[in-house]
Motif scaffolding. Sequence first.
Motif, PDB file in Angstrom:
ATOM      1  N   ASP A   1     -10.867   3.408   1.465  1.00  0.00           N
ATOM      2  CA  ASP A   1     -11.573   4.099   2.545  1.00  0.00           C
ATOM      3  C   ASP A   1     -11.086   3.671   3.928  1.00  0.00           C
ATOM      4  O   ASP A   1     -11.668   4.066   4.935  1.00  0.00           O
ATOM      5  N   GLY A   2     -10.060   2.865   3.963  1.00  0.00           N
ATOM      6  CA  GLY A   2      -9.569   2.322   5.228  1.00  0.00           C
ATOM      7  C   GLY A   2      -8.652   3.272   5.960  1.00  0.00           C
ATOM      8  O   GLY A   2      -8.250   4.326   5.450  1.00  0.00           O
ATOM      9  N   VAL A   3      -8.362   2.891   7.171  1.00  0.00           N
ATOM     10  CA  VAL A   3      -7.427   3.643   8.007  1.00  0.00           C
ATOM     11  C   VAL A   3      -6.240   2.733   8.312  1.00  0.00           C
ATOM     12  O   VAL A   3      -6.390   1.516   8.360  1.00  0.00           O
ATOM     13  N   PRO A   4      -5.073   3.299   8.509  1.00  0.00           N
ATOM     14  CA  PRO A   4      -3.906   2.463   8.813  1.00  0.00           C
ATOM     15  C   PRO A   4      -4.129   1.637  10.078  1.00  0.00           C
ATOM     16  O   PRO A   4      -4.795   2.082  11.009  1.00  0.00           O
ATOM     17  N   ALA A   5      -3.594   0.461  10.085  1.00  0.00           N
ATOM     18  CA  ALA A   5      -3.681  -0.417  11.255  1.00  0.00           C
ATOM     19  C   ALA A   5      -2.538  -0.060  12.192  1.00  0.00           C
ATOM     20  O   ALA A   5      -1.718  -0.901  12.548  1.00  0.00           O
ATOM     21  N   CYS A   6      -2.466   1.198  12.565  1.00  0.00           N
ATOM     22  CA  CYS A   6      -1.328   1.653  13.367  1.00  0.00           C
ATOM     23  C   CYS A   6      -1.459   1.137  14.800  1.00  0.00           C
ATOM     24  O   CYS A   6      -2.489   1.202  15.414  1.00  0.00           O
ATOM     25  N   SER A   7      -0.404   0.590  15.240  1.00  0.00           N
ATOM     26  CA  SER A   7      -0.324   0.062  16.588  1.00  0.00           C
ATOM     27  C   SER A   7       1.133  -0.238  16.876  1.00  0.00           C
ATOM     28  O   SER A   7       1.879  -0.630  15.992  1.00  0.00           O
ATOM     29  N   ASN A   8       1.490  -0.053  18.098  1.00  0.00           N
ATOM     30  CA  ASN A   8       2.854  -0.414  18.491  1.00  0.00           C
ATOM     31  C   ASN A   8       3.070  -1.913  18.411  1.00  0.00           C
ATOM     32  O   ASN A   8       4.200  -2.384  18.389  1.00  0.00           O
ATOM     33  N   TYR A   9       1.968  -2.664  18.368  1.00  0.00           N
ATOM     34  CA  TYR A   9       2.064  -4.115  18.420  1.00  0.00           C
ATOM     35  C   TYR A   9       1.772  -4.776  17.078  1.00  0.00           C
ATOM     36  O   TYR A   9       1.860  -5.984  16.962  1.00  0.00           O
ATOM     37  N   GLY A  10       1.416  -3.997  16.065  1.00  0.00           N
ATOM     38  CA  GLY A  10       1.159  -4.527  14.727  1.00  0.00           C
ATOM     39  C   GLY A  10       2.458  -4.766  13.990  1.00  0.00           C
ATOM     40  O   GLY A  10       3.557  -4.526  14.520  1.00  0.00           O
ATOM     41  N   PRO A  11       2.361  -5.221  12.756  1.00  0.00           N
ATOM     42  CA  PRO A  11       3.583  -5.473  11.977  1.00  0.00           C
ATOM     43  C   PRO A  11       4.406  -4.199  11.810  1.00  0.00           C
ATOM     44  O   PRO A  11       3.859  -3.122  11.584  1.00  0.00           O
ATOM     45  N   SER A  12       5.701  -4.334  11.924  1.00  0.00           N
ATOM     46  CA  SER A  12       6.566  -3.170  11.734  1.00  0.00           C
ATOM     47  C   SER A  12       7.079  -3.096  10.303  1.00  0.00           C
ATOM     48  O   SER A  12       7.564  -2.062   9.870  1.00  0.00           O
ATOM     49  N   GLU A  13       6.956  -4.193   9.579  1.00  0.00           N
ATOM     50  CA  GLU A  13       7.388  -4.238   8.184  1.00  0.00           C
ATOM     51  C   GLU A  13       6.202  -3.957   7.264  1.00  0.00           C
ATOM     52  O   GLU A  13       5.063  -4.274   7.583  1.00  0.00           O
ATOM     53  N   SER A  14       6.487  -3.368   6.109  1.00  0.00           N
ATOM     54  CA  SER A  14       5.441  -3.092   5.128  1.00  0.00           C
ATOM     55  C   SER A  14       4.924  -4.392   4.532  1.00  0.00           C
ATOM     56  O   SER A  14       5.680  -5.354   4.362  1.00  0.00           O
ATOM     57  N   LEU A  15       3.652  -4.384   4.206  1.00  0.00           N
ATOM     58  CA  LEU A  15       3.040  -5.544   3.557  1.00  0.00           C
ATOM     59  C   LEU A  15       2.932  -5.297   2.066  1.00  0.00           C
ATOM     60  O   LEU A  15       2.788  -4.146   1.636  1.00  0.00           O
ATOM     61  N   PRO A  16       2.963  -6.355   1.282  1.00  0.00           N
ATOM     62  CA  PRO A  16       2.732  -6.173  -0.160  1.00  0.00           C
ATOM     63  C   PRO A  16       1.262  -5.808  -0.368  1.00  0.00           C
ATOM     64  O   PRO A  16       0.434  -5.957   0.536  1.00  0.00           O
ATOM     65  N   GLU A  17       0.956  -5.339  -1.541  1.00  0.00           N
ATOM     66  CA  GLU A  17      -0.439  -5.041  -1.879  1.00  0.00           C
ATOM     67  C   GLU A  17      -1.234  -6.344  -1.810  1.00  0.00           C
ATOM     68  O   GLU A  17      -0.892  -7.329  -2.460  1.00  0.00           O
ATOM     69  N   LEU A  18      -2.264  -6.343  -0.991  1.00  0.00           N
ATOM     70  CA  LEU A  18      -3.091  -7.538  -0.828  1.00  0.00           C
ATOM     71  C   LEU A  18      -4.192  -7.542  -1.884  1.00  0.00           C
ATOM     72  O   LEU A  18      -4.721  -6.484  -2.221  1.00  0.00           O
ATOM     73  N   PRO A  19      -4.552  -8.710  -2.404  1.00  0.00           N
ATOM     74  CA  PRO A  19      -5.585  -8.756  -3.444  1.00  0.00           C
ATOM     75  C   PRO A  19      -6.949  -8.340  -2.881  1.00  0.00           C
ATOM     76  O   PRO A  19      -7.285  -8.641  -1.735  1.00  0.00           O
ATOM     77  N   ALA A  20      -7.724  -7.671  -3.714  1.00  0.00           N
ATOM     78  CA  ALA A  20      -9.045  -7.184  -3.308  1.00  0.00           C
ATOM     79  C   ALA A  20      -9.961  -8.329  -2.884  1.00  0.00           C
ATOM     80  O   ALA A  20     -10.866  -8.135  -2.068  1.00  0.00           O
ATOM     81  N   GLU A  21      -9.730  -9.519  -3.402  1.00  0.00           N
ATOM     82  CA  GLU A  21     -10.581 -10.661  -3.059  1.00  0.00           C
ATOM     83  C   GLU A  21     -10.526 -11.002  -1.563  1.00  0.00           C
ATOM     84  O   GLU A  21     -11.422 -11.649  -1.033  1.00  0.00           O
ATOM     85  N   LEU A  22      -9.480 -10.557  -0.869  1.00  0.00           N
ATOM     86  CA  LEU A  22      -9.393 -10.809   0.571  1.00  0.00           C
ATOM     87  C   LEU A  22     -10.412  -9.993   1.352  1.00  0.00           C
ATOM     88  O   LEU A  22     -10.720 -10.317   2.500  1.00  0.00           O
TER      89      LEU A  22
END
Length: 145
Positions: free
Chosen positions: A68-89
């Motif tokens: 249900d999330g939205v992308p963390a789009c920002s010119n200042y956010g990470p430019s590289e893709s992240l691996p799938e983060l565990p749901a426990e986070l």
Amino acid sequence: MGTWDIGPFDNDTAADFAGDLDEATMEELESMIRRVLKRSADPADYLITPDAERAVAAAALVVAQHPDGVPACSNYGPSESLPELPAELRMLAVGALDRVVDERSEIVELWGEATNGPRWRQGITRLRDVLAPPIPPQEEALFEI
């Protein structure tokens, strides 16, 4: 420059954190995000602004991977893709966001003095609500059993 807007990466600290993530190996990314969230979620300490800013950015990355999330789009956010983060986070991110807006958080004092402070707080609430939606109020039963 400091802070230029209310978004999760719209400050120097969060932008630097995004740069650190871009420079990290794929194997290091999850632990970096976890470490930031864990440090900020700790209720024992007064939460200083840089830790809070990193926590909001890390939580936004967790939210971005939620169904249900939205992308963390920002010119200042990470430019590289992240691996799938565990749901426990997700629950760790909720704890960190709760601490960010807690009375023992320096950033609350700073945003409380800013004219766009209410909008900043709404943004934190939106992130949190994706990870732990509020429970709707229960209607009273019409009939007793």
